[in-house]
Design an enzyme around this catalytic site. Structure first.
Site, mmCIF file in Angstrom:
data_model
loop_
_atom_site.group_PDB
_atom_site.id
_atom_site.type_symbol
_atom_site.label_atom_id
_atom_site.label_comp_id
_atom_site.label_asym_id
_atom_site.label_seq_id
_atom_site.Cartn_x
_atom_site.Cartn_y
_atom_site.Cartn_z
ATOM 1 N N VAL A 15 -44.958 43.679 -45.363
ATOM 2 C CA VAL A 15 -45.041 42.546 -44.433
ATOM 3 C C VAL A 15 -43.787 42.499 -43.567
ATOM 4 O O VAL A 15 -43.853 42.362 -42.339
ATOM 5 C CB VAL A 15 -45.214 41.224 -45.209
ATOM 6 C CG1 VAL A 15 -45.114 40.028 -44.264
ATOM 7 C CG2 VAL A 15 -46.550 41.207 -45.933
ATOM 8 N N LYS A 64 -43.711 55.783 -44.466
ATOM 9 C CA LYS A 64 -43.872 55.451 -45.887
ATOM 10 C C LYS A 64 -43.978 56.777 -46.627
ATOM 11 O O LYS A 64 -45.079 57.264 -46.918
ATOM 12 C CB LYS A 64 -45.136 54.603 -46.085
ATOM 13 C CG LYS A 64 -45.407 54.174 -47.523
ATOM 14 C CD LYS A 64 -44.584 52.979 -47.941
ATOM 15 C CE LYS A 64 -44.982 52.494 -49.336
ATOM 16 N NZ LYS A 64 -44.200 51.328 -49.768
ATOM 17 N N ASP A 72 -50.452 50.021 -47.450
ATOM 18 C CA ASP A 72 -49.136 49.774 -46.854
ATOM 19 C C ASP A 72 -48.857 50.773 -45.733
ATOM 20 O O ASP A 72 -48.383 50.397 -44.652
ATOM 21 C CB ASP A 72 -48.039 49.875 -47.916
ATOM 22 C CG ASP A 72 -48.093 48.752 -48.933
ATOM 23 O OD1 ASP A 72 -48.804 47.759 -48.694
ATOM 24 O OD2 ASP A 72 -47.426 48.868 -49.974
#
Length: 228
Positions: free
Chosen positions: A18, A38, A55
């Site tokens: 987030v 990521k 994510d």
């Protein structure tokens, strides 16, 4: 010169993604060509396109510079557990050189690259390598995400100390309200401001169950990063 940062958290499930999406949004609004990275993700699901991590997909969506999924997330694992455990089970070792090559590729294209870790600061990637080791090798400035809840002050202080002991700059932190604010919320924030040796970039309010879909860049002020 490319601006590069590493996002870590006080724990798992504190809202690193987030906060990372908010950072990407805010940097894009400042005119940067942004990309989120990521390098290692577990807890992924099989799709028609292959194994995908939510994510990593969120970072891909919030990057202003389009990238193939493989560039965003080179190591993807299905089981939601520590990367060193699932990679050993699958016989697929996590190679720090692969992580670094992926970062170099993104840095060659974007001028604002954000790498999001997995779990907390010392998450193991193998029996001999932690995420912290790789970040130290890469000399990445660190942004700390604090999930505001009972216990977060201790976790924040421990993580900030570990980053300092690694010789890395802690350039900012983000307060992420991962639950509706409690009676002591203001006191927690006041204490965190006092004990974390870095500027507060913003507080992301409690947004419910799908915060990574929200326009969260509005809650951040990146001017401390611009001055660093």
């Amino acid at each position: 010169m490319t601006k590069r940062y590493f996002v870590t958290g006080t724990d798992t499930e504190v809202g690193k993604t987030v906060a990372s999406c908010a950072l990407l949004q805010a940097a894009t609004q400042l005119g940067y060509q942004t990309v989120g990275y990521k390098p290692v993700a577990s807890g992924s699901e099989m799709t028609t396109d292959g194994l995908r991590n939510s994510d990593a997909l969120a970072l891909q969506r919030n990057s202003s510079l389009p990238q193939p999924y493989s560039a965003i997330n080179p190591y993807t694992f299905a089981e939601p557990t520590s990367p060193h455990i699932v990679s050993a089970d699958e016989g697929r070792a996590i190679d720090a050189a692969v992580l670094s090559r992926g970062l170099r590729t993104l840095e060659a294209q974007a001028d604002w690259v954000l790498t999001e870790g997995a779990g907390g600061w010392f998450t193991p990637l193998s029996a001999t390598l932690t995420f912290a080791d790789w970040v130290q090798t890469e000399q990445l400035p660190v942004i700390l995400v604090v999930g505001v809840k009972l216990g977060c002050i201790n976790h924040a202080m421990l993580t900030a100390l570990a980053v300092e002991q690694a010789g890395l700059p802690l350039v900012g932190w983000i307060a992420n309200d991962i639950q509706p604010p409690g009676a002591r919320h203001g006191e927690y924030l006041a204490t965190l401001r006092r004990v974390i040796p870095a500027p507060l970039l913003g507080e992301i309010p409690w947004l419910g169950v799908s915060p990574s879909q929200a326009a969260t860049g509005q809650y951040l002020d990146l001017s401390p990063l611009e001055r660093a």
